[in-house]
Design an enzyme around this catalytic site. Structure first.
Site, PDB file in Angstrom:
ATOM      1  N   ASP A 187       0.609  -1.209  -0.056  1.00  0.00           N
ATOM      2  CA  ASP A 187      -0.383  -0.542  -0.239  1.00  0.00           C
ATOM      3  C   ASP A 187       0.621   1.268   0.307  1.00  0.00           C
ATOM      4  O   ASP A 187       0.395   2.336   0.066  1.00  0.00           O
ATOM      5  CB  ASP A 187      -1.312   0.044   1.434  1.00  0.00           C
ATOM      6  CG  ASP A 187      -1.263  -0.765   1.419  1.00  0.00           C
ATOM      7  OD1 ASP A 187      -2.529  -1.053   0.273  1.00  0.00           O
ATOM      8  OD2 ASP A 187      -1.843  -1.960   2.021  1.00  0.00           O
ATOM      9  N   SER A 219       3.255  -6.679   1.534  1.00  0.00           N
ATOM     10  CA  SER A 219       2.394  -7.737   2.393  1.00  0.00           C
ATOM     11  C   SER A 219       1.272  -7.595   3.466  1.00  0.00           C
ATOM     12  O   SER A 219       0.662  -8.149   3.055  1.00  0.00           O
ATOM     13  CB  SER A 219       4.042  -6.654   4.461  1.00  0.00           C
ATOM     14  OG  SER A 219       4.835  -7.136   4.377  1.00  0.00           O
ATOM     15  N   GLY A 456       0.122   2.749   6.929  1.00  0.00           N
ATOM     16  CA  GLY A 456       1.012   1.500   6.887  1.00  0.00           C
ATOM     17  C   GLY A 456       2.393   2.609   6.916  1.00  0.00           C
ATOM     18  O   GLY A 456       3.479   2.076   7.006  1.00  0.00           O
TER      19      GLY A 456
END
Length: 489
Positions: A187, A219, A456
């Site tokens: 992301d 991830s 993130g």
């Protein structure tokens, strides 16, 4: 020898070539092959016929079709194992007198296979060679490139060379040259692309024109799970080919000296720590989040803060009703035209309605006790990573984000139960979970050091304010209305 019926209406759903009939159904292409039923002489001088064969191909999986000099060729995505597709083709001979009829049928096949989706999309593909386990380039070449080629997409591939490179690329991109920017990464790359587009003088126009999509090579891959419901690169590539332009709410995050855009989530407390403080174990993939969560859960740490929220819907049942009403609302026509017209009137990023984090908190915001905050999480997408449907009531473009708070004094057993209930969908209704539909909020940490995660990415550990901009961005999705997540029940 071909047996096509030349008197057949070009608009019929069935065409027959070389003893093979191809019929367009509601959601599939049915191929009935009678060629194997032709009698063949065997050693005893007898004739024996094999049974006809039948093959059904989902129209969603049809990538392309054409009539060449001598053949009808159909390319499609064929299931290849549990979580992949691979490009396959079928082809049948076509004689000259049949070509006009078959070409008309091919046009109808493509119309049915693509519906509202843009055909032959022009894709700017950004590959992050450093993200996740460092396999993005090979994953793209093996699983995505063949799908894009079969769908006759125009592809321009570029590798990012350093953190922030995608910001520069998006800021300078000719947005009229591409239908979508495809990120081969986690992301982090979409976060950079949204912020690169947001830095442009024509930010609003660029954010409307250019759809963002993610091939899951990192991830978490939250964008792919929400938009396409998969963690498979090949299935995501197919979804991009068939993807529908969808308006997406973006969130302005303002801190003392900055303003950035968020598309996925903002977190403070245990989730932020579980994400950002586990960078050293990225080799574990998505499991590092679970590991980080459990380690911190055992410590029963709290993250005190001041929190004020512009609450729009504060009751769980009312939130469920809002989700049901919004997700089934009548389809609106010319959405993109209206968005572009609005952008033309005011091309820069929208002004902050509630000011910045340095201004006074508006008097109508709700103050939420934060002295014993265990977890703060705000999301404008439902799924953070595989099996983490944390915000089932979120919608792409309703102008609201879900703000979740959990008291840090809940027992370890309750906290583990809450974590286990996320995949089941019962997390939303647990009494320990406080959830509000909000249009803005402000969070001020009490500690001097810690982690704040925006999509993130780590940002300075200081006060920040968030404000939703309805339908500011654009992504590709399967439905163009809701995320690929089970809504609240």
């Amino acid at each position: 020898m071909s047996t096509a019926d030349t008197a057949q209406d070009a608009h019929d759903s069935t065409v027959t070539v070389d003893s093979v009939s191809l019929t367009l159904g509601t959601d599939s292409l049915l191929i009935v092959d009678d060629r194997s039923a032709r009698p063949n002489r065997h050693c005893c001088g007898l004739f024996k016929s094999a049974p006809q064969t039948t093959h059904a191909i989902s129209l969603y999986n049809v990538l392309g079709a054409e009539v060449t000099a001598s053949n009808l060729v159909i390319a499609y995505a064929q299931p290849a194992g549990k979580d992949d597709v691979a490009v396959a083709t079928v082809q049948y001979p076509v004689v000259e007198k049949e070509k006009k009829l078959v070409e008309a049928w091919v046009g109808k096949l493509i119309d049915s296979a693509y519906g509202k989706a843009i055909r032959g999309k022009r894709l700017k593909v950004l590959v992050n060679p450093f993200g996740g386990k460092g396999t993005a380039a090979s994953l793209y070449q093996r699983y995505a490139a063949p799908v894009f080629a079969a769908a006759k997409c125009q592809v321009d591939v570029q590798s990012t060379e350093h953190r922030g490179h995608a910001i520069d690329i998006a800021e300078k991109l000719d947005v009229d040259a591409y239908d979508a920017i495809v990120c081969c990464s986690g992301d982090g790359l979409p976060y950079e692309v949204f912020n690169g587009l947001g830095k442009r003088p024509d930010a609003r126009t660029a954010l409307v024109k250019t759809a963002i999509a993610l091939l899951p090579c990192g991830s978490g891959n939250g964008m792919t799970w929400n938009a396409f419901g998969t963690g498979s690169v090949s299935i995501a590539a197919l979804a991009i080919v068939k993807g529908l332009r969808t308006p997406l709410d973006l969130v302005s995050i303002s801190q003392k000296n900055s303003r950035t855009l968020s598309f996925l989530s903002q977190s403070f407390g245990i989730v932020a720590e579980s994400d950002l403080a586990t960078e050293n174990i990225r080799w574990m993939g998505a499991q590092r989040f679970t590991y980080g969560f459990l380690v911190r859960l055992m410590r029963q740490t709290i993250w005190p803060c001041d929190l004020a929220v512009k609450v729009e819907i504060g009751d769980k049942e009312a939130i469920k009703e809002h989700y049901a009403t919004w997700s089934t609302r009548p389809e609106e026509s010319d959405v993109d035209i209206k968005r572009l017209e609005a952008a033309a009137q005011s091309p820069e990023l929208p002004e902050l309605k509630y000011g910045s984090v340095t201004d006074d908190v508006p008097s109508d915001w709700q103050v939420v006790p934060g002295e014993t905050m265990g977890n703060f999480y705000a999301g404008n997408m439902a799924i953070m990573s595989k099996d983490t449907n944390m915000f089932p009531a979120t919608l792409p473009d309703d102008g609201l984000m879900d703000v979740v708070t959990i008291d840090g004094r809940v027992s370890r057993g309750t906290a583990i139960t809450m974590m286990n209930e996320i995949p089941s969908g019962r997390f939303f209704d647990m009494p320990e979970l406080n959830i509000r539909k909000a249009s803005a909020y402000r969070l001020v940490p009490h500690q001097k050091e810690g982690y704040i995660s925006i999509d993130g990415e780590r940002v300075p550990f200081e006060a920040f304010q968030a404000e939703v901009h309805q339908g500011l961005g654009t992504i590709l999705t399967k439905s163009d209305r809701i995320y690929e997540a089970e809504g609240p029940r």
